[in-house]
Design a protein around this motif. Structure first.
Motif, PDB file in Angstrom:
ATOM      1  N   ARG A 173     -11.246  51.335  -4.114  1.00 24.88           N
ATOM      2  CA  ARG A 173     -11.788  50.454  -3.056  1.00 24.88           C
ATOM      3  C   ARG A 173     -12.116  49.046  -3.589  1.00 24.88           C
ATOM      4  O   ARG A 173     -11.320  48.452  -4.233  1.00 24.88           O
ATOM      5  N   ASP A 174     -13.311  48.534  -3.323  1.00 21.54           N
ATOM      6  CA  ASP A 174     -13.756  47.192  -3.734  1.00 21.54           C
ATOM      7  C   ASP A 174     -13.034  46.083  -2.978  1.00 21.54           C
ATOM      8  O   ASP A 174     -12.279  45.298  -3.557  1.00 21.54           O
ATOM      9  N   HIS A 175     -13.256  46.042  -1.679  1.00 27.56           N
ATOM     10  CA  HIS A 175     -12.746  44.978  -0.821  1.00 27.56           C
ATOM     11  C   HIS A 175     -13.907  44.207  -0.205  1.00 27.56           C
ATOM     12  O   HIS A 175     -14.952  44.795   0.078  1.00 27.56           O
ATOM     13  N   VAL A 176     -13.675  42.932   0.038  1.00 24.46           N
ATOM     14  CA  VAL A 176     -14.590  42.134   0.852  1.00 24.46           C
ATOM     15  C   VAL A 176     -13.751  41.554   1.986  1.00 24.46           C
ATOM     16  O   VAL A 176     -12.745  40.876   1.725  1.00 24.46           O
ATOM     17  N   SER A 177     -14.146  41.843   3.226  1.00 25.28           N
ATOM     18  CA  SER A 177     -13.283  41.516   4.362  1.00 25.28           C
ATOM     19  C   SER A 177     -14.037  40.812   5.466  1.00 25.28           C
ATOM     20  O   SER A 177     -15.226  41.056   5.687  1.00 25.28           O
ATOM     21  N   ALA A 178     -13.294  39.959   6.188  1.00 22.89           N
ATOM     22  CA  ALA A 178     -13.787  39.366   7.423  1.00 22.89           C
ATOM     23  C   ALA A 178     -12.735  39.612   8.492  1.00 22.89           C
ATOM     24  O   ALA A 178     -11.543  39.410   8.242  1.00 22.89           O
ATOM     25  N   ALA A 179     -13.174  40.081   9.644  1.00 19.40           N
ATOM     26  CA  ALA A 179     -12.236  40.403  10.715  1.00 19.40           C
ATOM     27  C   ALA A 179     -12.675  39.740  12.004  1.00 19.40           C
ATOM     28  O   ALA A 179     -13.871  39.520  12.220  1.00 19.40           O
ATOM     29  N   GLU A 180     -11.699  39.412  12.835  1.00 21.53           N
ATOM     30  CA  GLU A 180     -11.986  38.892  14.174  1.00 21.53           C
ATOM     31  C   GLU A 180     -11.098  39.631  15.154  1.00 21.53           C
ATOM     32  O   GLU A 180      -9.895  39.780  14.924  1.00 21.53           O
ATOM     33  N   LEU A 181     -11.713  40.068  16.259  1.00 20.18           N
ATOM     34  CA  LEU A 181     -10.985  40.823  17.267  1.00 20.18           C
ATOM     35  C   LEU A 181     -11.050  40.046  18.576  1.00 20.18           C
ATOM     36  O   LEU A 181     -12.133  39.715  19.062  1.00 20.18           O
ATOM     37  N   ALA A 182      -9.872  39.776  19.147  1.00 21.00           N
ATOM     38  CA  ALA A 182      -9.810  39.054  20.417  1.00 21.00           C
ATOM     39  C   ALA A 182      -9.609  40.053  21.553  1.00 21.00           C
ATOM     40  O   ALA A 182      -8.720  40.903  21.491  1.00 21.00           O
ATOM     41  N   LEU A 183     -10.469  39.946  22.587  1.00 24.46           N
ATOM     42  CA  LEU A 183     -10.398  40.868  23.725  1.00 24.46           C
ATOM     43  C   LEU A 183     -10.132  40.076  25.000  1.00 24.46           C
ATOM     44  O   LEU A 183     -10.553  38.922  25.131  1.00 24.46           O
ATOM     45  N   ASP A 184      -9.467  40.744  25.942  1.00 26.22           N
ATOM     46  CA  ASP A 184      -9.364  40.126  27.255  1.00 26.22           C
ATOM     47  C   ASP A 184     -10.587  40.537  28.090  1.00 26.22           C
ATOM     48  O   ASP A 184     -11.479  41.251  27.610  1.00 26.22           O
ATOM     49  N   ALA A 221      -8.931  50.143   5.553  1.00 25.96           N
ATOM     50  CA  ALA A 221      -8.488  49.651   6.862  1.00 25.96           C
ATOM     51  C   ALA A 221      -9.236  50.369   7.981  1.00 25.96           C
ATOM     52  O   ALA A 221      -9.701  49.747   8.944  1.00 25.96           O
ATOM     53  N   THR A 222      -9.349  51.676   7.861  1.00 31.57           N
ATOM     54  CA  THR A 222      -9.982  52.468   8.909  1.00 31.57           C
ATOM     55  C   THR A 222     -11.458  52.119   9.032  1.00 31.57           C
ATOM     56  O   THR A 222     -11.995  51.999  10.142  1.00 31.57           O
ATOM     57  N   TYR A 223     -12.099  51.926   7.901  1.00 30.03           N
ATOM     58  CA  TYR A 223     -13.520  51.580   7.934  1.00 30.03           C
ATOM     59  C   TYR A 223     -13.723  50.233   8.614  1.00 30.03           C
ATOM     60  O   TYR A 223     -14.568  50.086   9.504  1.00 30.03           O
ATOM     61  N   LEU A 224     -12.923  49.253   8.214  1.00 30.28           N
ATOM     62  CA  LEU A 224     -13.049  47.914   8.802  1.00 30.28           C
ATOM     63  C   LEU A 224     -12.827  47.977  10.316  1.00 30.28           C
ATOM     64  O   LEU A 224     -13.627  47.466  11.109  1.00 30.28           O
ATOM     65  N   LEU A 225     -11.757  48.650  10.696  1.00 31.42           N
ATOM     66  CA  LEU A 225     -11.386  48.666  12.109  1.00 31.42           C
ATOM     67  C   LEU A 225     -12.374  49.482  12.946  1.00 31.42           C
ATOM     68  O   LEU A 225     -12.790  49.061  14.031  1.00 31.42           O
ATOM     69  N   GLU A 226     -12.777  50.634  12.446  1.00 30.37           N
ATOM     70  CA  GLU A 226     -13.629  51.512  13.254  1.00 30.37           C
ATOM     71  C   GLU A 226     -15.076  51.034  13.327  1.00 30.37           C
ATOM     72  O   GLU A 226     -15.774  51.309  14.303  1.00 30.37           O
ATOM     73  N   LEU A 260     -10.389  40.154   0.503  1.00 30.97           N
ATOM     74  CA  LEU A 260     -10.306  39.958  -0.943  1.00 30.97           C
ATOM     75  C   LEU A 260     -10.354  41.324  -1.595  1.00 30.97           C
ATOM     76  O   LEU A 260     -11.216  42.140  -1.269  1.00 30.97           O
ATOM     77  N   ALA A 261      -9.439  41.568  -2.507  1.00 30.91           N
ATOM     78  CA  ALA A 261      -9.373  42.869  -3.175  1.00 30.91           C
ATOM     79  C   ALA A 261      -9.503  42.681  -4.679  1.00 30.91           C
ATOM     80  O   ALA A 261      -8.826  41.834  -5.264  1.00 30.91           O
ATOM     81  N   ASN A 262     -10.358  43.464  -5.265  1.00 30.98           N
ATOM     82  CA  ASN A 262     -10.612  43.390  -6.704  1.00 30.98           C
ATOM     83  C   ASN A 262      -9.618  44.280  -7.446  1.00 30.98           C
ATOM     84  O   ASN A 262      -9.574  45.489  -7.201  1.00 30.98           O
ATOM     85  N   MET A 263      -8.821  43.704  -8.320  1.00 30.49           N
ATOM     86  CA  MET A 263      -7.856  44.473  -9.112  1.00 30.49           C
ATOM     87  C   MET A 263      -8.450  44.951 -10.430  1.00 30.49           C
ATOM     88  O   MET A 263      -7.817  45.720 -11.143  1.00 30.49           O
ATOM     89  N   VAL A 318     -14.787  38.839  18.714  1.00 35.19           N
ATOM     90  CA  VAL A 318     -15.853  39.521  17.979  1.00 35.19           C
ATOM     91  C   VAL A 318     -15.577  39.381  16.488  1.00 35.19           C
ATOM     92  O   VAL A 318     -14.464  39.659  16.034  1.00 35.19           O
ATOM     93  N   THR A 319     -16.579  38.941  15.752  1.00 42.55           N
ATOM     94  CA  THR A 319     -16.385  38.773  14.311  1.00 42.55           C
ATOM     95  C   THR A 319     -17.173  39.840  13.560  1.00 42.55           C
ATOM     96  O   THR A 319     -18.204  40.329  14.030  1.00 42.55           O
ATOM     97  N   PHE A 320     -16.681  40.159  12.388  1.00 45.44           N
ATOM     98  CA  PHE A 320     -17.304  41.228  11.607  1.00 45.44           C
ATOM     99  C   PHE A 320     -16.942  41.040  10.143  1.00 45.44           C
ATOM    100  O   PHE A 320     -15.795  40.764   9.810  1.00 45.44           O
ATOM    101  N   GLU A 321     -17.928  41.165   9.280  1.00 42.27           N
ATOM    102  CA  GLU A 321     -17.694  41.048   7.843  1.00 42.27           C
ATOM    103  C   GLU A 321     -18.251  42.274   7.145  1.00 42.27           C
ATOM    104  O   GLU A 321     -19.303  42.786   7.527  1.00 42.27           O
ATOM    105  N   THR A 322     -17.550  42.735   6.126  1.00 39.97           N
ATOM    106  CA  THR A 322     -18.044  43.913   5.417  1.00 39.97           C
ATOM    107  C   THR A 322     -17.470  43.996   4.009  1.00 39.97           C
ATOM    108  O   THR A 322     -16.435  43.410   3.698  1.00 39.97           O
TER     109      THR A 322
END
Lengths: 795, 265
Positions: free
Chosen positions: A301-312, A382-387, A325-328, A191-195
């Motif tokens: 804050r100010d992150h741009v993220s892409a995540a992939e979750l592998a499931l069985d 992290a929590t926002y991305l994951l949840e 990507l994190a904006n400093m 499952v892919t997700f970008e935020t």
């Protein structure tokens, strides 16, 4: 005799001792302080996001009434004043240290964000200083600017620093890439997700302020400042910027009106007023205007993220891959580099048993205000991305979102639980916090409420978030190995006075947390001294031996533990004195809540008997122990603490206007042992308010030229009382296993757990509109856009 | 703020005299717009003429089929006035939504009308109710008074003294607030009275407060929420910002019009 009635110890919802002075307007904030002979400073700030400074002409301004001095960057550089230091060094994948460009207190040749200070005017009055600031002529040559996190890495992006090619600060990773790839290769589903995690402006109620003071005779400097950690400011500013030894520099952070992280950092203005006080030989006071706060307080804050979750095939998580990507911002603020790395990627396992995680984080420089820790710091991201990902994955796998979470929870019998991203969770009971929250929130009855809303042409949604965070930062050796340039212990002194009252010196700092109450309750509970006789002293390097301050929900877990250790020493010494007075063996002396007793007898001595003997040692074991009853402990924790829990949010959307109303919010948190339930409830509610703010309302918006479009409350949507529901707060406790109090911390849980709960509810409300994801903040305009495009597509 | 001279006249005549003598002087009533501008140094008047001491400019009275509201009448007074609540409840209700308690206790109807902020509430009400604005020199119908964003027919030094509002048969108001500032992002005031049906829109128009004639015609033919629901507003005439695009505002005008009709009953 000290008898604590009514009960004021651990678990009592004692009213806050400090509130009387706050509510009566008698708090003493930095701006309330005025030093004899004080002058006033105004910062001239850059109107450009990126420009060279070709010329600064201060001649006319210097001649204006009341002006004492005007300084620019070159004046500070000429005296070898250092750059504003960064307190954490990250190393990239290839082992190279992060790019760490010089951050001058006053700009040197170039400005890099709107609000970058260019000159300071010191005058007899603030109005005179403002007048003179307007008369300074600065010739700028504007340069192309970059404000976007993604845009910063584009090949043709304007360069913010020569010392950071490609605007890259670091390219870091954590976890096992090969194992992640192997797990993905055998996954039944990926499952892919970008935020994007929206940039926020902290907006503490009290703007920052600083007064520099210099005593020409002693050579001593004093800085009064709005800080969450005065000792850290003394260390950073004294050692790295102004080169003043600690013994000659006192930093005072008196009452401080909110921080949320934004007052952790060492800011340029602190160094400027302290240095300038030495130059003009008068105290120099600076108070930030609100519009200045927007463009100079570190953002969050100010992150741009892409995540992939592998499931069985059974919906069990095999592996997680994250790219962020994190904006400093334009410069590295004090703790900025650790936020998207060790406070973020290490939390990506959440409350789930994930065998493998691999995360890559690139940090970039942009022409924006520096970004640093803001309530939660990395853990909300992290929590926002994951949840959000968990909801998306459950939907794609055709699983119930609660069951999917439960299936992957770390079970109570798995603690201590080692995650694949460095952390070892000591305790938790995610099934119980989930069950309690589902029950309280009426999860089972939701569909009936949704139908009722639908009958009123409203869209009702429910969202859940199950989360864990790491706080109480942290073991010094561990953070040192991860790049921290400081230890992260805490210091507590217990001073028992001759007649039994107690002064506590703590290195933690209270700026809304209620330490004067909670810490007094610890003393009441352990030493049996009524809280009215316990005074908490904090925020002054001349009074408190040392301290690392308050952030990361660490005050109780680390600072409280230091106090507890110091109280142990008091009791140990007290027992020796009591043994002498009662002519007993020290092994036979017991102590409980204010009374020393010879075990199995009715022979007792009160704490006051002992303290009096300690300070009037007429009958005293003077050959064995020293007089006095004061002990200090430095407590360095063995691990982070891991508060966690479950948040459930219910929203209703008006599809005609796009407006989202939060109807119900339920939080069941495990914050470890609760000292003052009322204060915990307030902390969680405040955090949830900020979480709802991030989810629905707040956004720091830069345009492409680097101007902060949402630079005032006219355009930056701060949550108001009317935006918030009653927040139901409950706790379900498992004790921290490694600190003496069993506490975990409660300051950030609300802001960490809530944004995904709100956004999961928003997406759920729009389930008939074919929506997979909605970016924060879910403004009315954005929601209407979704509803409208769905309508247009249907037509 | 910059230095300025401060005057507090006790009569309209004295105030006008001071203003006439100095074109850079500015009148101040509640100060809800001018004071923040002064504090931010966005405005540099030579003198501020404080109108708050002029008793003749305050109060609400009913004169036949009209309400006459003094220019210095504060929003709180309009919101709670028995005369306003009895004659034009929608106007009292509107006043109660302006700003917050502090603003309602300071801000005045005359100040709001003279400033003609495109997001202010009152101009739409006055336009829809067919009010007449009385100044120290003349009376001007609302249709002629408002002249685009922050612009009116007032001449330099001319003061609004009172607002005359015909009492309608029914009236209603609904607005969508800007989430941040809480000013109107799209507000619609509908009224039905001797002058027929009138609909005015604040917060949304690219050129400030305006009458929505298509909605007026629709409501004149059929006074019902459904009648205005069918009227689409041209996004090309709307304002846009980070909180609301022109398309979104155009949509909101229709939604708010519908709700205003419901509010009017």
């Amino acid at each position: 005799m000290n008898v604590v009635t009514p009960f004021e110890g651990i678990g009592a919802s004692l009213r806050r001792k400090e509130d009387f002075r706050f509510l009566m307007g008698r708090g003493q904030y930095v701006d309330d302080l005025n030093r004899p002979g004080q002058t006033h400073a105004v910062m001239l700030r850059s109107p450009h996001a990126h420009a060279t400074i070709d010329r600064i002409d201060t001649a006319a301004a210097k001649a204006m009434p009341g002006v004492k001095a005007i300084f620019v960057g070159e004046d500070m550089a000429a005296e070898s004043i250092g750059g504003i230091p960064c307190g954490w060094q990250i190393h990239s994948k290839d082992g190279s240290p992060m790019a760490e460009p010089m951050h001058p207190a006053l700009a040197l040749g170039k400005v890099r964000h709107v609000g970058d200070p260019v000159a300071v005017v010191i005058a007899e009055t603030k109005a005179q200083a403002r007048d003179a600031a307007e008369a300074i002529i600065v010739d700028y040559t504007p340069l192309p600017a970059v404000s976007g996190t993604v845009a910063a890495l584009q090949p043709d992006a304007p360069q913010v620093h020569e010392a950071a090619p490609g605007n890259l600060c670091y390219d870091w990773h954590i976890g096992d890439k090969a194992a992640q790839e192997a797990a993905f290769a055998r996954a039944a589903r990926v499952v892919t997700f970008e935020t994007t995690n929206n940039r926020l402006v902290p907006n503490a109620m009290e703007p920052r302020a600083a007064i520099g003071d210099f005593d020409s005779f002693s050579g001593d400097y004093t800085l009064y400042t709005t800080s969450q950690n005065p000792h850290v400011i003394r260390l950073l500013m004294g050692a790295f910027v102004l080169h003043i030894p600690e013994s000659k520099l006192r930093v005072v952070a008196p009452d401080v009106g909110g921080g949320f992280g934004s007052k952790i950092y060492h800011y340029a203005e602190e160094a400027i007023v302290t240095w300038a006080a030495g130059k003009v030989k008068r105290p120099v006071k600076w108070t930030c205007e609100r519009s200045e706060s927007f463009m100079s307080d570190a953002h969050g804050r100010d992150h741009v993220s892409a995540a992939e979750l592998a499931l069985d095939a059974e919906g069990k998580i095999l592996a997680l891959k994250v790219h962020t990507l994190a904006n400093m911002g334009a410069y590295l603020s004090t703790f900025a580099p650790c936020v998207p790395t060790y406070l973020y990627a290490t939390l990506l396992s959440g409350v789930y048993a994930m065998p493998v995680i691999y995360a890559e984080v690139k940090a970039v420089f942009t022409n924006t205000v520096p970004v640093d820790a803001y309530r939660g710091a990395g853990r909300p991201e992290a929590t926002y991305l994951l949840e959000r990902l968990m909801d998306v994955a459950a939907a794609e796998a055709g699983l119930d979102k609660v069951e999917f979470r439960r299936r992957n929870f770390i079970r109570p019998d798995q603690f201590p639980y080692q995650t694949p991203v460095a952390l070892q969770y000591d305790s938790g009971d995610y099934h119980s916090t989930l069950a309690a929250c589902l029950e309280t929130a009426g999860w089972a009855g939701f569909e009936a409420r949704r139908a009722e809303s639908k009958s009123r042409k409203k869209l009702r949604g429910i969202g859940i978030s199950t989360y864990v965070e790491a706080c109480g930062i942290a073991p010094s050796a561990v953070v040192g190995s991860l790049g921290a340039r400081a230890g992260l212990y805490e210091v507590g002194t217990i001073r028992v006075h001759p007649t039994g009252s107690v002064t506590v010196l703590t290195g933690a700092h209270s700026h809304g947390q209620g330490h004067e109450t909670t810490f007094a309750q610890l003393v009441a509970d352990k030493l049996g001294v009524p809280t009215a006789n316990v005074d908490i002293v904090h925020g002054d390097t001349a009074k408190v031996p040392f301290g690392m301050g308050t952030y990361g929900s660490r005050s109780l877990a680390v600072g409280g533990s230091a106090m507890d250790k110091a109280m142990d020493k008091i009791i140990t010494k007290g027992k020796r004195i009591a043994a002498h007075l009662m002519e007993a063996s020290v092994e036979d002396v017991e102590f409980e809540r204010g009374t020393f007793r010879v075990a199995g007898t009715d022979k007792t001595k009160s704490l006051t008997d002992i303290s009096l003997a300690a300070y009037v040692p007429h009958n005293y074991p003077i050959d064995e122990i020293e007089p006095g009853l004061e002990e200090t402990a430095f407590y360095d924790p063995k691990n982070f603490t891991y508060p966690g829990g479950c948040h459930i949010c219910e929203v209703e959307i008006d599809p005609e206007t796009g407006r989202t109303e939060v109807l119900n919010f339920t939080a069941v948190d495990d914050v470890g042992r609760v000292i003052n339930p009322m204060i915990v409830e307030g902390q969680v509610q405040g955090g949830v308010a900020q979480g709802i703010g991030q989810a629905l309302l707040e956004a720091a918006i830069y345009d492409a030229s680097g101007q902060l479009v949402s630079g005032s409350f006219m355009d930056y949507t701060m949550p108001r009382a009317g935006d918030l529901p009653d927040v139901g707060v409950a706790t379900h406790t498992t004790l921290c296993t490694h600190n003496p109090l069993g506490v975990k911390g409660c300051g950030e849980v609300g802001a960490i757990g809530s944004p995904p709960a709100v956004m999961n509810a928003v997406v759920d409300a729009l389930r008939d509109y074919g929506v997979r994801h909605v970016e924060m903040p879910a403004t009315p305009q954005k929601i209407w856009g979704i509803v409208n495009s769905h309508r247009l597509a249907a037509e | 703020m910059y230095d300025f001279a401060y005057h507090k006249p006790a009569s309209v005549a004295d105030a006008v005299k001071i203003l006439a003598s100095d074109p850079e002087a500015r009148p101040i009533s509640g100060g809800m717009t001018l004071l923040p501008a002064l504090k931010l140094r966005l405005n540099k008047p030579t003198a501020v003429v404080d109108l708050s001491g002029i008793a003749e400019l305050r109060g609400v009275k009913r004169e036949g089929d009209k309400l006459v509201i003094g220019a210095l009448t504060r929003h709180f007074e309009v919101a709670t006035s028995a005369e306003v609540k009895a004659a034009i409840p929608a106007l009292a209700a509107m006043a109660n939504t302006i700003g917050d308690t502090q603003v309602r206790n300071r801000g005045t109807m005359g100040g709001s009308v003279a400033n003609n902020d495109p997001s202010a509430d009152y101009p739409a009400a006055l336009l829809a109710l067919g009010a007449t604005i009385q100044t120290d020199k003349r009376t001007v119908p609302a249709d002629e008074f408002f002249n685009g964003m922050f612009t009116t027919v007032l001449e330099v030094g001319e003061l609004v003294t009172a607002i005359h509002i015909p009492i309608p048969e029914k009236a209603g108001y609904a607005k969508m607030r800007n989430p941040a500032s809480r000013y109107s992002m799209a507000g619609v005031f509908v009224a039905k009275g001797a002058a027929g049906v009138r609909v005015a829109v604040n917060g949304a128009g690219a050129n400030g407060v305006f009458r929505e004639k298509a909605m007026e015609a629709a409501l004149a033919a059929n006074w019902s929420p459904d009648a205005v629901a069918a009227v689409k507003v041209d996004a090309g005439l709307m304002n846009g910002d980070i909180h609301g695009s022109a398309e979104y505002r155009a949509h909101l005008v229709t939604v708010m019009a519908k709700r205003a009709v419901v509010d009017a009953g």
